[in-house]
Design a protein around this motif. Sequence first.
Motif, PDB file in Angstrom:
ATOM      1  N   ALA A 159       3.884  -9.486 -12.472  1.00 10.14           N
ATOM      2  CA  ALA A 159       5.246  -9.379 -13.004  1.00 10.14           C
ATOM      3  C   ALA A 159       6.289  -9.952 -12.052  1.00 10.14           C
ATOM      4  O   ALA A 159       7.484  -9.962 -12.368  1.00 10.14           O
ATOM      5  N   GLY A 160       5.852 -10.398 -10.872  1.00 10.89           N
ATOM      6  CA  GLY A 160       6.798 -10.991  -9.911  1.00 10.89           C
ATOM      7  C   GLY A 160       7.747  -9.986  -9.291  1.00 10.89           C
ATOM      8  O   GLY A 160       8.884 -10.320  -8.943  1.00 10.89           O
ATOM      9  N   ILE A 161       7.286  -8.753  -9.120  1.00 10.98           N
ATOM     10  CA  ILE A 161       8.141  -7.685  -8.593  1.00 10.98           C
ATOM     11  C   ILE A 161       7.816  -7.426  -7.124  1.00 10.98           C
ATOM     12  O   ILE A 161       6.691  -7.055  -6.784  1.00 10.98           O
ATOM     13  N   GLY A 162       8.798  -7.601  -6.257  1.00 14.34           N
ATOM     14  CA  GLY A 162       8.656  -7.215  -4.855  1.00 14.34           C
ATOM     15  C   GLY A 162       7.735  -8.115  -4.057  1.00 14.34           C
ATOM     16  O   GLY A 162       7.313  -9.187  -4.497  1.00 14.34           O
ATOM     17  N   ARG A 163       7.439  -7.652  -2.825  1.00 11.63           N
ATOM     18  CA  ARG A 163       6.525  -8.360  -1.911  1.00 11.63           C
ATOM     19  C   ARG A 163       5.295  -7.469  -1.759  1.00 11.63           C
ATOM     20  O   ARG A 163       5.397  -6.308  -1.365  1.00 11.63           O
ATOM     21  N   VAL A 164       4.162  -8.021  -2.084  1.00 16.48           N
ATOM     22  CA  VAL A 164       2.941  -7.238  -2.287  1.00 16.48           C
ATOM     23  C   VAL A 164       1.903  -7.631  -1.245  1.00 16.48           C
ATOM     24  O   VAL A 164       1.742  -8.815  -0.954  1.00 16.48           O
ATOM     25  N   ALA A 165       1.217  -6.657  -0.695  1.00 14.90           N
ATOM     26  CA  ALA A 165       0.109  -6.976   0.223  1.00 14.90           C
ATOM     27  C   ALA A 165      -1.049  -6.013   0.039  1.00 14.90           C
ATOM     28  O   ALA A 165      -0.861  -4.814  -0.224  1.00 14.90           O
ATOM     29  N   HIS A 166      -2.248  -6.565   0.186  1.00 12.61           N
ATOM     30  CA  HIS A 166      -3.471  -5.784   0.368  1.00 12.61           C
ATOM     31  C   HIS A 166      -3.516  -5.369   1.840  1.00 12.61           C
ATOM     32  O   HIS A 166      -3.330  -6.201   2.723  1.00 12.61           O
ATOM     33  N   GLY A 167      -3.756  -4.087   2.101  1.00 14.58           N
ATOM     34  CA  GLY A 167      -3.899  -3.663   3.489  1.00 14.58           C
ATOM     35  C   GLY A 167      -4.041  -2.163   3.608  1.00 14.58           C
ATOM     36  O   GLY A 167      -4.010  -1.435   2.609  1.00 14.58           O
ATOM     37  N   PRO A 168      -4.217  -1.694   4.860  1.00 10.94           N
ATOM     38  CA  PRO A 168      -4.517  -0.278   5.116  1.00 10.94           C
ATOM     39  C   PRO A 168      -3.505   0.684   4.504  1.00 10.94           C
ATOM     40  O   PRO A 168      -2.321   0.363   4.332  1.00 10.94           O
ATOM     41  N   MET A 169      -3.994   1.877   4.196  1.00 10.69           N
ATOM     42  CA  MET A 169      -3.191   2.941   3.591  1.00 10.69           C
ATOM     43  C   MET A 169      -3.240   4.178   4.499  1.00 10.69           C
ATOM     44  O   MET A 169      -4.122   4.294   5.358  1.00 10.69           O
ATOM     45  N   PRO A 170      -2.317   5.116   4.303  1.00 14.20           N
ATOM     46  CA  PRO A 170      -2.331   6.335   5.118  1.00 14.20           C
ATOM     47  C   PRO A 170      -3.699   7.017   5.186  1.00 14.20           C
ATOM     48  O   PRO A 170      -4.103   7.511   6.246  1.00 14.20           O
ATOM     49  N   SER A 171      -4.432   7.026   4.091  1.00 19.02           N
ATOM     50  CA  SER A 171      -5.714   7.737   4.082  1.00 19.02           C
ATOM     51  C   SER A 171      -6.740   7.111   5.029  1.00 19.02           C
ATOM     52  O   SER A 171      -7.748   7.744   5.350  1.00 19.02           O
ATOM     53  N   ASP A 172      -6.488   5.882   5.482  1.00 19.45           N
ATOM     54  CA  ASP A 172      -7.410   5.270   6.449  1.00 19.45           C
ATOM     55  C   ASP A 172      -7.419   6.009   7.776  1.00 19.45           C
ATOM     56  O   ASP A 172      -8.317   5.793   8.594  1.00 19.45           O
ATOM     57  N   MET A 173      -6.428   6.865   7.979  1.00 21.62           N
ATOM     58  CA  MET A 173      -6.387   7.722   9.176  1.00 21.62           C
ATOM     59  C   MET A 173      -7.703   8.459   9.383  1.00 21.62           C
ATOM     60  O   MET A 173      -8.092   8.754  10.510  1.00 21.62           O
ATOM     61  N   LYS A 174      -8.405   8.762   8.316  1.00 19.56           N
ATOM     62  CA  LYS A 174      -9.630   9.562   8.432  1.00 19.56           C
ATOM     63  C   LYS A 174     -10.819   8.763   8.957  1.00 19.56           C
ATOM     64  O   LYS A 174     -11.838   9.340   9.316  1.00 19.56           O
ATOM     65  N   ARG A 175     -10.710   7.445   8.963  1.00 21.82           N
ATOM     66  CA  ARG A 175     -11.828   6.632   9.453  1.00 21.82           C
ATOM     67  C   ARG A 175     -11.897   6.672  10.980  1.00 21.82           C
ATOM     68  O   ARG A 175     -10.891   6.869  11.658  1.00 21.82           O
ATOM     69  N   ALA A 176     -13.074   6.404  11.531  1.00 20.31           N
ATOM     70  CA  ALA A 176     -13.183   6.165  12.974  1.00 20.31           C
ATOM     71  C   ALA A 176     -12.367   4.918  13.291  1.00 20.31           C
ATOM     72  O   ALA A 176     -12.536   3.884  12.647  1.00 20.31           O
ATOM     73  N   GLY A 177     -11.446   5.026  14.216  1.00 18.33           N
ATOM     74  CA  GLY A 177     -10.567   3.895  14.534  1.00 18.33           C
ATOM     75  C   GLY A 177      -9.490   3.691  13.509  1.00 18.33           C
ATOM     76  O   GLY A 177      -8.808   2.665  13.497  1.00 18.33           O
ATOM     77  N   GLY A 178      -9.310   4.687  12.655  1.00 19.93           N
ATOM     78  CA  GLY A 178      -8.405   4.527  11.525  1.00 19.93           C
ATOM     79  C   GLY A 178      -6.940   4.465  11.902  1.00 19.93           C
ATOM     80  O   GLY A 178      -6.141   3.888  11.164  1.00 19.93           O
ATOM     81  N   GLU A 179      -6.574   5.041  13.069  1.00 18.98           N
ATOM     82  CA  GLU A 179      -5.160   4.986  13.459  1.00 18.98           C
ATOM     83  C   GLU A 179      -4.710   3.540  13.639  1.00 18.98           C
ATOM     84  O   GLU A 179      -3.594   3.171  13.272  1.00 18.98           O
ATOM     85  N   ALA A 180      -5.595   2.721  14.198  1.00 20.51           N
ATOM     86  CA  ALA A 180      -5.249   1.292  14.374  1.00 20.51           C
ATOM     87  C   ALA A 180      -5.039   0.627  13.020  1.00 20.51           C
ATOM     88  O   ALA A 180      -4.143  -0.212  12.865  1.00 20.51           O
ATOM     89  N   ALA A 181      -5.857   1.021  12.028  1.00 22.70           N
ATOM     90  CA  ALA A 181      -5.700   0.448  10.691  1.00 22.70           C
ATOM     91  C   ALA A 181      -4.354   0.857  10.099  1.00 22.70           C
ATOM     92  O   ALA A 181      -3.619   0.021   9.557  1.00 22.70           O
ATOM     93  N   VAL A 182      -4.033   2.135  10.222  1.00 26.69           N
ATOM     94  CA  VAL A 182      -2.776   2.628   9.660  1.00 26.69           C
ATOM     95  C   VAL A 182      -1.589   1.946  10.342  1.00 26.69           C
ATOM     96  O   VAL A 182      -0.625   1.526   9.677  1.00 26.69           O
ATOM     97  N   LEU A 183      -1.676   1.783  11.656  1.00 28.46           N
ATOM     98  CA  LEU A 183      -0.584   1.109  12.377  1.00 28.46           C
ATOM     99  C   LEU A 183      -0.474  -0.370  11.975  1.00 28.46           C
ATOM    100  O   LEU A 183       0.623  -0.928  11.947  1.00 28.46           O
ATOM    101  N   ARG A 184      -1.595  -0.979  11.648  1.00 31.24           N
ATOM    102  CA  ARG A 184      -1.581  -2.378  11.184  1.00 31.24           C
ATOM    103  C   ARG A 184      -0.839  -2.497   9.858  1.00 31.24           C
ATOM    104  O   ARG A 184      -0.028  -3.404   9.655  1.00 31.24           O
ATOM    105  N   GLY A 185      -1.122  -1.549   8.966  1.00 24.19           N
ATOM    106  CA  GLY A 185      -0.389  -1.539   7.705  1.00 24.19           C
ATOM    107  C   GLY A 185       1.082  -1.248   7.921  1.00 24.19           C
ATOM    108  O   GLY A 185       1.960  -1.908   7.338  1.00 24.19           O
ATOM    109  N   LEU A 186       1.342  -0.282   8.780  1.00 22.63           N
ATOM    110  CA  LEU A 186       2.730   0.106   9.049  1.00 22.63           C
ATOM    111  C   LEU A 186       3.517  -1.065   9.639  1.00 22.63           C
ATOM    112  O   LEU A 186       4.693  -1.259   9.306  1.00 22.63           O
ATOM    113  N   ALA A 187       2.880  -1.839  10.496  1.00 23.20           N
ATOM    114  CA  ALA A 187       3.571  -2.978  11.126  1.00 23.20           C
ATOM    115  C   ALA A 187       4.055  -3.964  10.070  1.00 23.20           C
ATOM    116  O   ALA A 187       5.169  -4.498  10.163  1.00 23.20           O
ATOM    117  N   TRP A 188       3.226  -4.183   9.043  1.00 24.64           N
ATOM    118  CA  TRP A 188       3.659  -5.112   7.986  1.00 24.64           C
ATOM    119  C   TRP A 188       4.842  -4.538   7.222  1.00 24.64           C
ATOM    120  O   TRP A 188       5.809  -5.248   6.908  1.00 24.64           O
TER     121      TRP A 188
END
Lengths: 266, 266
Positions: B116-145
């Motif tokens: 629909a051409g709405i907003g700026r969209v990205a595939h990437g880590p979500m808050p729930s990735d916090m539960k993975r081993a090393g997941g904080e780095a994933a969450v911070l990667r998403g947050l940085a974007w």
Amino acid sequence: MRIGIVAPSCRLEEAVAGQLPALARAAYGADAPEFVIHPQCFLTEGHFAGPDAARADAFVELANDPAIDAIWFARGGYGACRVVDLALPRLASAAGDKAYLGYSDAGFMLAGLYAAGIGRVAHGPMPSDMKRAGGEAAVLRGLAWLMGQGAAEDGPKKAAFNLTVLSQLLGTALQPDLTDHVLMIEEVGEYMYRIDRSLFHLTSNPQIRKISGLMLGRCSDVPENDPDFVLNEEEVTRHWCAHSGIAYLGRADIGHDAENQVVPFG
Amino acid sequence: MRIGIVAPSCRLEEAVAGQLPALARAAYGADAPEFVIHPQCFLTEGHFAGPDAARADAFVELANDPAIDAIWFARGGYGACRVVDLALPRLASAAGDKAYLGYSDAGFMLAGLYAAGIGRVAHGPMPSDMKRAGGEAAVLRGLAWLMGQGAAEDGPKKAAFNLTVLSQLLGTALQPDLTDHVLMIEEVGEYMYRIDRSLFHLTSNPQIRKISGLMLGRCSDVPENDPDFVLNEEEVTRHWCAHSGIAYLGRADIGHDAENQVVPFG
């Protein structure tokens, strides 16, 4: 009557193939058909009844043979989607004079044939159904349709598919025009969240929304959802029909079981 | 910076929500964003984070709030396809100024927004990735974007999806125009025969054939196929790319894991 048997998906068991002629003789006596069971049915390559090319070649060979009246897909499993593109463009006029019968993964073949307007196509029992409890009755039911030269049925136009198989060919050249058809779906071995997701997919397709209505066959061997999905298969079907404006027409007598009925397309 | 969090699929764990502000403060100090975690994230209805209407309403509320800069999908699971139709037609101009981030089942939202051409969209880590081993780095990667306001990347146009999710929206209004995009796919928890089947579906779609090429992310937790499928995920991807004339461009650094990279669409 000569019926060709090929296996575009998984391998046919020799025992099943061996039982077929005796079953037909018991039912039809001297009028029993001759079964031309292509040797490809017994090949093995990984998941499949032989390489993609061998499965496609066997189908094309028997479909194009004017001395064969009907093609019976031996069984389902997985693999017909790897064959259909290789085979359909090579079909000759003799293929258009035949009946074709199968279900489950063979739905990829049925869809492609019906989309291309080739032959008389039906969803219904396959030789491998012999292994089910009560399976001989299912096999004889399929055979009866083939012995009747793949006759059409009165009433509204119809088509029937495994839900996942139909979902996995939406938006491809295999998707047949089902405008004004009663569409019957059945499912086996899928979690309820997947049934729900496939119904989203199916009912969100603009071409599918042109059907005259949806009928729900049996959904068997549904694994337990964690957490409980709460909704059952009829509730999710009603949900998506209501959401999409498709008429829900009730239950269909099809499924991965011995009761599975023959549904001639069209 | 205010980041809205909603859960169009499954319920977010309170513990994950509780860790997010501290993680952001440790990384960004006084510049840390404010998280507006919609109470809907903690609802439960069967499989889902509350009823369809509640999930849609929460998304629309935060997406249409001009005081919120970005929407972060809390987690995947299943259920976004029940929400996207209810939500997208209600989005107002404020929704077009936002960044949207998620993956897995949230791909239904990303697809619908991008189509629909709405907003700026990205595939990437979500808050729930916090539960993975090393997941904080994933969450911070998403947050940085998200902190970078959802910046685009140089180079060819791109999009990324879970393979099954993309397959299940082909041929619907959610299918975005991916002409000339590098399309990245990843998968989790699917049998190799299903990966193969989804690749048939994807590469048989005429619109998908307009992509500039396909990249294969990680396929994790693949259950053992019986019989052995023989082919691995890269071999089946190469097969279907060759069959369909789509360029195979190698591996992509995405997947259901802590290494999952951010892929801005477009």
